[in-house]
Design a protein around this motif. Sequence first.
Motif, short mmCIF file in Angstrom:
data_model
loop_
_atom_site.label_atom_id
_atom_site.label_comp_id
_atom_site.label_asym_id
_atom_site.label_seq_id
_atom_site.Cartn_x
_atom_site.Cartn_y
_atom_site.Cartn_z
N THR A 91 38.78 -57.04 -5.71
CA THR A 91 38.95 -55.32 -6.02
C THR A 91 38.65 -54.95 -4.47
O THR A 91 39.47 -54.39 -4.00
CB THR A 91 37.34 -55.22 -6.66
OG1 THR A 91 37.32 -56.24 -8.10
CG2 THR A 91 37.02 -53.40 -6.44
N VAL A 93 42.71 -55.11 -3.59
CA VAL A 93 43.51 -54.51 -3.45
C VAL A 93 43.85 -52.84 -2.85
O VAL A 93 44.16 -52.19 -2.46
CB VAL A 93 43.50 -54.65 -4.92
CG1 VAL A 93 44.60 -53.35 -5.80
CG2 VAL A 93 44.05 -55.79 -5.65
N ASN A 121 52.62 -53.30 -1.33
CA ASN A 121 52.45 -53.44 -2.58
C ASN A 121 52.64 -55.11 -2.80
O ASN A 121 52.34 -55.58 -3.13
CB ASN A 121 53.13 -52.78 -3.68
CG ASN A 121 53.38 -53.16 -4.92
OD1 ASN A 121 52.52 -52.67 -5.57
ND2 ASN A 121 54.65 -53.50 -5.81
N SER A 144 49.47 -56.99 -1.40
CA SER A 144 48.33 -57.14 -1.98
C SER A 144 49.22 -57.95 -3.91
O SER A 144 48.28 -58.38 -4.19
CB SER A 144 47.90 -55.61 -2.98
OG SER A 144 48.00 -55.49 -4.23
N LYS A 145 50.39 -57.97 -4.51
CA LYS A 145 50.83 -59.03 -5.24
C LYS A 145 50.29 -60.01 -4.40
O LYS A 145 49.89 -61.43 -5.76
CB LYS A 145 52.31 -58.61 -5.44
CG LYS A 145 52.56 -58.29 -6.48
CD LYS A 145 53.68 -57.75 -7.28
CE LYS A 145 53.92 -56.94 -7.91
NZ LYS A 145 55.03 -56.18 -8.35
N SER A 193 46.50 -60.93 -4.98
CA SER A 193 45.74 -60.84 -5.98
C SER A 193 46.21 -60.36 -7.50
O SER A 193 45.87 -60.19 -8.37
CB SER A 193 44.71 -59.19 -6.60
OG SER A 193 45.64 -58.70 -5.68
N SER A 204 48.08 -58.65 -8.31
CA SER A 204 48.00 -56.98 -9.33
C SER A 204 48.51 -55.95 -7.49
O SER A 204 48.34 -55.56 -6.58
CB SER A 204 46.95 -57.06 -9.46
OG SER A 204 45.78 -56.60 -8.33
N GLY A 205 49.17 -55.37 -8.20
CA GLY A 205 50.09 -53.88 -7.52
C GLY A 205 50.55 -52.66 -7.96
O GLY A 205 50.15 -53.20 -9.06
N LYS A 262 45.24 -51.46 -12.44
CA LYS A 262 45.93 -52.91 -12.40
C LYS A 262 46.92 -52.51 -13.56
O LYS A 262 47.15 -52.23 -14.86
CB LYS A 262 44.78 -54.22 -12.62
CG LYS A 262 43.36 -53.51 -11.76
CD LYS A 262 42.67 -54.66 -11.55
CE LYS A 262 41.72 -54.92 -10.21
NZ LYS A 262 40.58 -53.77 -10.95
#
Lengths: 307, 522, 291
Positions: free
Chosen positions: A224, A227, A295, A298-299, A302, A304-305, C290
């Motif tokens: 968390t 991100v 972005n 982040s991907k 984790s 996710s982005g 998300k």
Amino acid sequence: MKKPRAALVPWKKDLKANRTLYLLMLPVILWYAVFHYVPMAGAIMAFEDYSPMRGFLGSPFVGLQHFLDFFDSYYFFRIVGNTLIISFLSLAVEFTLPIAFALAVNELRKGRFSGLAKSISVFPHFISLVVICGIVIDFTGPGGVINQWFVSLGYNGTAMLQHPELFRPIYILSGVWQNMGWDSIIYIAALMAIDPTLYEAASIDGAGRWVRLFKITLPCILPTISVMFILRVGNIMNVGFEKIILLYNPINYETSDVISSFVYRKGLIDFQWGYSAAVGLFNSVINLGLLLFANRLSKKVSQSGLF
Amino acid sequence: MKIASLLSCSVLALALAIPAAAQVYPLKGAPTLSYWMTAGPQWQNRYKSLAETAFGKGLMKATGATLAFTVAPANQADQSFSLMLASGELTDMIEYSWLTAPGGPDKYIRDGYIVKLNDAMKKWAPNLTAYLKAHPDVDKMVKTDEGSYYGFPFLRGGDYLQVFQGPIVRKDWLDELGLKVPETIEDWTAVLRAFRDKKGAKAPFAMSPYTNWGPTFGYYASPAFVGAFGALKDWYVEGGKVKYGPYEPQYKAFLQLFSDWYKEGLLDSNIALSDQKARDALFATGMAGATVANTAGGIGYLNTMMKTKDPKALFVAAPYPVLKRGDKPKFGQLDLPYGGQRTVAISAKTKNLEAAVRFLDWGYSTEGSLYYNFGTPGESYNMVNGYPTYTDDILKNPNKLSVAEAIADYARASYNGPFVQDVRYMEQVANTAEQRQSITIWSTTDMAKYKLPNITPDEKDISAMAKIMSEVSTFVSESFTKTVLGTMKVEHFDKYIETLKKLDIEKAIAIQQRAYDAYTKR
Amino acid sequence: MKQSASERFGTLLIAAFLTLFLLATLYPLLHVLFASLSRPSLLMGHRGPILAPLGFSTQGYEMLFRNPFILSGLVNSLVLIVGGTSFSIFMTALAAYVLSKRYARLTKFFSVVVVVSMLFSGGLIPFYLTVKGVGLYNSLLSLIIPFAMVTVNLIILRTAFEGIPASLDESARIDGAGHFTILFRISLPLVMPTIAVLTLYYAMDKWNGWFYASIFLKDRELHPLQLILRSLLIDGDNGTMAAGSDNADMMMLGQSIRYAAIVIGTLPVLALYPFLQRYFVQGSLAGAVKE
């Protein structure tokens, strides 16, 4: 988690089958076209010596002159510098404090106290920016509560926003007051999602508070945090101008003037439309680059982005 | 007898012409004109637009024109104006400070925003034309270098209206301490020290927004104190040469004075204060005894306010300080008859040129002038022995409005607009002896010789000038603040000059000089 | 989980810090509230914290409401919130629904259109000219229509729609329902928590907005409350700006008017606050976006 690629439906069939669906999208596309894409064409102002009476097509073309003027300007470093400094300060303070707050509240998990803590801390988030700045100006002005408190510590009692070196602390700390509670919620939720059996096992092993913190809590909410962190990094050249404009004045421009407030002032107050558009364009492009970079990062970290 | 018939024909023609001229108002065809302006601070929180005030209603009745106002809030003036320009849709009439608008009035004429008024004025504005003819120096001011008239100006109708600011000091304290009203810098230092030591004033000299201690903020660049050293905080002219005060060597002595005063605790430590409230608090609590302020807004206001706090308090005007006793002050505040405020220009795209011009011209007629200055006879003023006297409703308003606000309901004399401000307004508003004396005291300077007229740089110079000056004025005001506070040393004055050179101040001076030369040739 | 003595002490310490912090958070609001109800003359010279109204007076409020734009501001803000939020939810729902149907080929193109718009902008003046060009200038609609969708909200709702099993869709279509019906009768009710959060977001935006109102609304009687408050609180204009004002009373009241304005500007949020609380967690999570 990639879904298996289905065979692509031929266009004719697709349009026939999804006609009503696409129709639903029509007003939306129209909206984007009118209010987002049409204005984009106006970016051409950045390359012109724009004059409203001559319009976009009639104003003389000056190429990259505005950009060069901006890079050459005595105050270029100040403006870009302020933007970066405020962003980094914000990252250091406004990003970390909510985490600390969430951790603290989490330690007091049981009881109505944490509920109360959440309620009270979140409230300022819902107060409008105009009111927040009004309070700030009042409290830091001569005779204001905060000002007076510093006077008792030896301060000379002048309006604090007239001192360039005080602008950033005021800007950042008022942001903390307004947003810390709200920003902490996501961490509190993440903390609550941690499997309690992990803690039970740890306490059986005799682990103390700090050990629990570093070995269980933090690792669990790390995704968390990362991100959120990366998304923030993607925004470092993007200090919003509304709060700046409400709090700045010519005396503290030295530390308060950022790219967005500069663009606003040059464009709307000094009538240097083309120049202002150029600086705005420059800022947009940089932001875009940073956002894409963040972005991607982040991907990687984790999965996710934003997109 | 051809000559006789010719003569009688022309006499007849004349006889017919004159009454026709007197029937201009109310305007034929009852035109509707759109009018853009910024709200007057004196009424903006009580009315949504000028049309709602008694003034507006009477104006429309007298001229026969229906006005559709667009009123921009005072603090959004520049932004609203900018947006209107950007849209390309201008109202028929636009009241704005065209003189100081970026680029200068000629640019807006050339770019097709507003009309060059020369021909229109000749045809339809006899009143203004007559006034300008009778005052050729003013005529020069309201034209551009190229000789274009661009708007209907706000003019101050006499010297009495042009001086209204200067140093003020508490006479009761002086009397108590056996001191005379200070005239020289030395006097001032002594007086301020006495205030600090004997009256316990923590900020003997209060600084406030009215004084504009830096060229970038406020409306006036006060020449008080800095003028004693032969410099100014802004542009001036000496012997045909344009000079920029903060770039002159004499400016250093001024910085030294204020830096020393600050160190001694003679200045308000809030030197960058922009809050009238705080300044008033200093006086109310007896922490300050002097400042630079206006006649009505300073002396009048403070003397009224202090009545409840300290009935003995009395503020009076002090002359502009000099270095040597007996010298006449070189500089002082002096507004030009034309300063460019609230000049009404006419849109180039208007379809009502004649109506607009005639409408605006009415303000300069005898009847119009009385109306713009004093309002409606019987309600806001009465003619007493031929002298328009404000009623008690205005001077002692029962609803607790200030005089300026009360006047604003019926007239525009208490702020600006397209008319000539009447001296008799000030004579009544500056209604205490101290206020009247202040005007006389502050007028005793040589400023008229040095005042820089309203010059407009050449178009190709304008953007360079704007860029240079915005950086220069920021630097100058920051330097002033820093020097007084002590973070910048007065000894490093040459470094300060160096930076100004780097900021291209010499280029700006050259541009101004060219503009000045062009002006003198008008 | 039993706590040792040192742990309990640690907990106490944390609790103490938090309490301190919470008091610090609350204090500014209390200060303003008490000050707004204080007698202006007592307020003027007062130094230091205010823990209770100084004397009691509602003069600040009386003077505040003499300004006709306060009431009109409140009404305008209400109109914007109700009208703007419903319109925004409507448009956002349409867009999110379509974008969530990945089987339709064109949605990829739509997605690109949407995302690209988020990355790049033509600047303020072109936007202003466009809004003016479509005839919305000086109308409250100028703050509703051009601001209908916030792309991030759109993405959130799309994600929510994607969570609905496709089988529901299909059975409805077999029954002959059109997309419009499916969207508003089946899909939307299923994502009500998300809709609630987005409503909150959009409503907050409308309530807080002041800048674009200053650009698009020239009539002060159309200005929303926060814009009116800006001239009162930030520009320091409370009717005493008259150069040459000799009215000492007005000067004193200025401070009280400001405090009353702050209270009025915050009151609606305060009133709704207990109701809003249940949406906090969802709101914050949604904000993290998300995929």
